[in-house]
Design a protein around this motif. Structure first.
Motif, PDB file in Angstrom:
ATOM      1  N   VAL A 180    -134.611  12.101 -21.753  1.00 52.88           N
ATOM      2  CA  VAL A 180    -133.940  11.380 -20.674  1.00 52.88           C
ATOM      3  C   VAL A 180    -134.224  12.039 -19.326  1.00 52.88           C
ATOM      4  CG1 VAL A 180    -131.665  10.832 -19.728  1.00 52.88           C
ATOM      5  CG2 VAL A 180    -132.150  10.380 -22.131  1.00 52.88           C
ATOM      6  N   ARG A 181    -134.194  13.380 -19.291  1.00 59.26           N
ATOM      7  CA  ARG A 181    -134.520  14.082 -18.031  1.00 59.26           C
ATOM      8  C   ARG A 181    -135.964  13.819 -17.622  1.00 59.26           C
ATOM      9  NH1 ARG A 181    -131.286  18.262 -20.343  1.00 59.26           N
ATOM     10  NH2 ARG A 181    -133.164  19.259 -21.207  1.00 59.26           N
ATOM     11  N   ARG A 182    -136.837  13.654 -18.590  1.00 67.73           N
ATOM     12  CA  ARG A 182    -138.234  13.349 -18.282  1.00 67.73           C
ATOM     13  C   ARG A 182    -138.359  11.937 -17.695  1.00 67.73           C
ATOM     14  NH1 ARG A 182    -143.606  15.668 -18.323  1.00 67.73           N
ATOM     15  NH2 ARG A 182    -145.013  13.887 -18.417  1.00 67.73           N
ATOM     16  N   LEU A 183    -137.554  11.002 -18.195  1.00 68.59           N
ATOM     17  CA  LEU A 183    -137.654   9.617 -17.728  1.00 68.59           C
ATOM     18  C   LEU A 183    -137.298   9.491 -16.256  1.00 68.59           C
ATOM     19  CD1 LEU A 183    -136.045   7.701 -20.727  1.00 68.59           C
ATOM     20  CD2 LEU A 183    -138.466   7.804 -20.121  1.00 68.59           C
ATOM     21  N   SER A 184    -136.270  10.198 -15.813  1.00 64.94           N
ATOM     22  CA  SER A 184    -135.807  10.053 -14.437  1.00 64.94           C
ATOM     23  C   SER A 184    -135.229  11.369 -13.963  1.00 64.94           C
ATOM     24  CB  SER A 184    -134.752   8.952 -14.340  1.00 64.94           C
ATOM     25  OG  SER A 184    -134.219   8.887 -13.023  1.00 64.94           O
ATOM     26  N   ALA A 185    -135.516  11.705 -12.717  1.00 63.63           N
ATOM     27  CA  ALA A 185    -134.951  12.930 -12.145  1.00 63.63           C
ATOM     28  C   ALA A 185    -133.439  12.838 -12.062  1.00 63.63           C
ATOM     29  CB  ALA A 185    -135.539  13.188 -10.760  1.00 63.63           C
ATOM     30  N   ASP A 186    -132.928  11.608 -11.917  1.00 64.37           N
ATOM     31  CA  ASP A 186    -131.478  11.396 -11.846  1.00 64.37           C
ATOM     32  C   ASP A 186    -130.951  11.179 -13.270  1.00 64.37           C
ATOM     33  OD1 ASP A 186    -128.913  10.978 -11.063  1.00 64.37           O
ATOM     34  OD2 ASP A 186    -129.256   8.943 -10.287  1.00 64.37           O
ATOM     35  N   VAL A 208    -131.526   5.883 -26.039  1.00 63.21           N
ATOM     36  CA  VAL A 208    -132.633   5.760 -25.084  1.00 63.21           C
ATOM     37  C   VAL A 208    -133.855   6.534 -25.586  1.00 63.21           C
ATOM     38  CG1 VAL A 208    -133.382   6.290 -22.743  1.00 63.21           C
ATOM     39  CG2 VAL A 208    -131.090   5.393 -23.143  1.00 63.21           C
ATOM     40  N   ALA A 209    -133.643   7.784 -26.000  1.00 63.95           N
ATOM     41  CA  ALA A 209    -134.766   8.611 -26.462  1.00 63.95           C
ATOM     42  C   ALA A 209    -135.408   8.008 -27.705  1.00 63.95           C
ATOM     43  CB  ALA A 209    -134.274  10.027 -26.743  1.00 63.95           C
ATOM     44  N   GLY A 234    -135.604  -0.897 -17.344  1.00 64.41           N
ATOM     45  CA  GLY A 234    -136.538  -0.205 -16.479  1.00 64.41           C
ATOM     46  C   GLY A 234    -137.955  -0.371 -16.978  1.00 64.41           C
ATOM     47  N   LEU A 235    -138.925   0.024 -16.156  1.00 65.15           N
ATOM     48  CA  LEU A 235    -140.337  -0.014 -16.537  1.00 65.15           C
ATOM     49  C   LEU A 235    -140.766   1.392 -16.956  1.00 65.15           C
ATOM     50  CD1 LEU A 235    -142.014  -2.346 -13.888  1.00 65.15           C
ATOM     51  CD2 LEU A 235    -141.592  -2.826 -16.297  1.00 65.15           C
ATOM     52  N   LEU A 236    -141.120   1.527 -18.199  1.00 68.19           N
ATOM     53  CA  LEU A 236    -141.582   2.819 -18.724  1.00 68.19           C
ATOM     54  C   LEU A 236    -143.074   2.962 -18.460  1.00 68.19           C
ATOM     55  CD1 LEU A 236    -141.186   5.427 -20.369  1.00 68.19           C
ATOM     56  CD2 LEU A 236    -141.606   4.060 -22.434  1.00 68.19           C
ATOM     57  N   HIS A 237    -143.441   3.967 -17.648  1.00 63.45           N
ATOM     58  CA  HIS A 237    -144.852   4.233 -17.381  1.00 63.45           C
ATOM     59  C   HIS A 237    -145.407   5.063 -18.534  1.00 63.45           C
ATOM     60  CE1 HIS A 237    -148.239   6.145 -14.916  1.00 63.45           C
ATOM     61  NE2 HIS A 237    -148.527   4.855 -15.039  1.00 63.45           N
ATOM     62  N   ARG A 286    -140.180   3.642 -13.733  1.00 63.43           N
ATOM     63  CA  ARG A 286    -140.623   3.235 -12.401  1.00 63.43           C
ATOM     64  C   ARG A 286    -139.839   1.998 -11.951  1.00 63.43           C
ATOM     65  NH1 ARG A 286    -145.818   5.447 -11.554  1.00 63.43           N
ATOM     66  NH2 ARG A 286    -145.803   7.479 -12.601  1.00 63.43           N
ATOM     67  N   ALA A 287    -139.853   1.780 -10.627  1.00 63.82           N
ATOM     68  CA  ALA A 287    -139.206   0.593 -10.056  1.00 63.82           C
ATOM     69  C   ALA A 287    -140.094  -0.627 -10.266  1.00 63.82           C
ATOM     70  CB  ALA A 287    -138.922   0.823  -8.580  1.00 63.82           C
TER      71      ALA A 287
END
Length: 519
Positions: A125-131, A143-144, A178-181, A188-189
């Protein structure tokens, strides 16, 4: 007609979800990489955060599995798992992919692997978003798991993916979208995927809560879309569900006299006969509305109470997690204390051995000192004897050298005397030969005189012969300074030789009755 917003690409499954998760973990590890395996967190003063950093250095640097360590080491390192990075957690999990917490060799290994499995979702989860705080902590495992399944699905879709391969996958989990890169495993947005194709999935499996994880099925229908906006709308990095309070507020009844949206307003009621009826209806409606409002307020109060209890439960769960971590740290500390006690006992035993060794060393030093003194005394005595022997040998050598020089001188004198004697003997031989020649001449002369009839008395010839012998001896003594014995022996030899010659000489001349005049 417009092109469809999305196209069915493939249907995956039904498969065992566990096998897809394993493939997804390996694929996610390849994306994250192993570059920072030996990078560990540090405090502001530079000291390491990990209590057992050496344990993890052996795992990540030397490639040693955690199952190869003892109970105390594994138990002590459990508290450091929560401070590991995603790549480090994936390294441990993927290298032990076939080992579960239930199948571990002992409780320490089971607790360690369970800590890795518990910490891994939050790291993803921390890898997915800094927030990462925007994610609900309770939603992190879901989520993971979805992210890992997406990477596992990518491994299943290698041949069905279009060219160029899409880099985005629509991630929808529990009201979040969300969009998973895929190349970076980050969210990503919506504008990040503008003009780029995306993938999305629909879960066709509906496992019940009683289905075990090992038997859970993976059954997805994967779709492809060239227009991300058509399938996601306005995609935000995180989007939560509508809150319970908002849902309740939208369901509230409209205010009095205001028609609810979508309803037909009632016609005005005439005064008079219908007034009482209208007032009765209004009173009943008011009473019903008041009852509904009180029910709504009770529901809101109950919801607030439930939310409060939920927050307390979350805090309690967080405290339980922290307590578990502290318990793991305490277990590690206890294991360290046990190890320290064992090491202390070993150190005491080693100290006793060192004391004994020191005493033995002191005795050995005393014995060595005594032996050294005795050896030194013996060496001095031997040195003295050797010096005396050397002096005696030198004196003997000097005597021998003097004797040798004396012998050399005597040998030289004897050689000189021998050479003189040889010369004298040669001269005597020469004189003898000359005498013999003279005798031959005398004999020839005698024969000649016999023919003439001349002769001399015998005694006169003998006297002349003795004089000749004496003359030869004097000449020999004068020619060489020989020792008396040698001279006497040479003279005696010459006399004997002369006497051996004289009889024949006398006989030969006595027959004639005379000696030659020259003799």
């Amino acid at each position: 007609a417009d092109a469809p917003a999305e196209t069915a690409l493939a249907t995956l499954g039904p498969l065992l979800e566990e096998s897809v998760l394993k493939a997804g973990l390996h694929a996610l590890r390849a994306v994250v990489g192993d570059a920072d395996l030996l990078e560990f967190p540090k405090r502001p003063n530079g000291t390491p955060v990990l209590l057992r950093q050496g344990f993890f250095e052996k795992i990540f640097g030397a490639g040693i599995g955690f199952t190869s360590f003892g109970f105390g080491d594994v138990s002590g390192a459990q508290a450091d798992v929560r401070n590991l990075s995603l790549s480090q957690l994936l390294h441990i999990r993927c290298n032990n992919i076939d080992i579960s917490a239930e199948k571990a060799g002992n409780t320490a290994q089971a607790d360690f692997l369970s800590a890795v499995q518990t910490t891994l979702p939050m790291a993803i989860v921390r890898r997915l978003s800094a927030d990462s705080g925007a994610f609900d902590r309770d939603r992190a495992p879901e989520v993971a798991s979805t992210v890992v399944l997406i990477y596992g699905a990518i491994e299943q879709l290698q041949e069905q993916l279009p060219d160029p391969r899409p880099e985005y996958w629509v991630l929808r989990v529990g009201g979040m979208e969300g969009l998973l890169h895929l190349p970076t495993c980050t969210l990503r947005a919506d504008d990040a995927a503008a003009g780029s194709p995306v993938l999305l999935h629909y879960n066709l499996s509906r496992p019940g809560p009683a289905v075990a994880a090992a038997r859970r099925k993976f059954h997805w229908e994967v779709h492809f879309s060239a227009d991300p906006a058509s399938v996601t709308g306005k995609v935000r990095a995180l989007r939560s569900k509508t809150s319970f309070a908002e849902k309740v507020s939208t369901r509230r009844a409209p205010a009095a006299g205001v028609a609810a949206p979508g309803t037909v307003p009632m016609a005005p009621i005439a005064k008079g006969a219908a007034a009482a009826s209208a007032e009765g209806v209004d009173a009943a409606a008011v009473e019903e509305l008041a009852a509904l409002r009180s029910s709504l307020e009770a529901a809101e109060a109950e919801g607030a109470e439930l939310r409060s209890k939920l927050r307390e439960a979350e805090k309690t769960a967080a405290e339980v997690i922290d307590l578990r971590a502290e318990l793991a740290e305490a277990k590690g500390a206890v294991a360290e204390v046990i190890d320290l006690h064992a090491e202390l006992a070993k150190a005491k035993s080693a100290a006793a051995e060192v004391t004994d060794l020191c005493a033995k060393l002191a005795e050995a030093e005393d014995s060595a000192a005594k032996a050294l003194d005795e050896a030194n005394a013996k060496f001095q005595e031997a040195l003295k004897e050797e010096r005396q022997s050397r002096e005696a040998a030198e004196a003997s050598t000097a005597n021998l050298e003097r004797g040798l020089r004396q012998a050399q001188e005597d040998l030289k004198r004897e050689t000189t005397a021998r050479e003189a004697a040889e010369a004298k003997a040669a001269k005597l031989e020469q004189d003898l030969r000359k005498l013999q020649e003279d005798q031959e001449r005398e004999r020839a002369a005698r024969e000649a005189r016999e023919e003439e009839g001349a002769a001399a008395p015998r005694g006169e010839a003998t006297a002349e012969l003795r004089e000749a012998e004496c003359e030869v001896e004097r000449e020999a003594l004068e020619a060489a300074d020989m020792p008396a014995e040698t001279s006497t022996r040479s003279a005696a030899d010459a006399s004997a030789e002369a006497e051996a010659v004289a009889p024949s000489f006398s006989v030969e001349h006595s027959s004639a009755g005379e000696l030659p005049e020259s003799a």
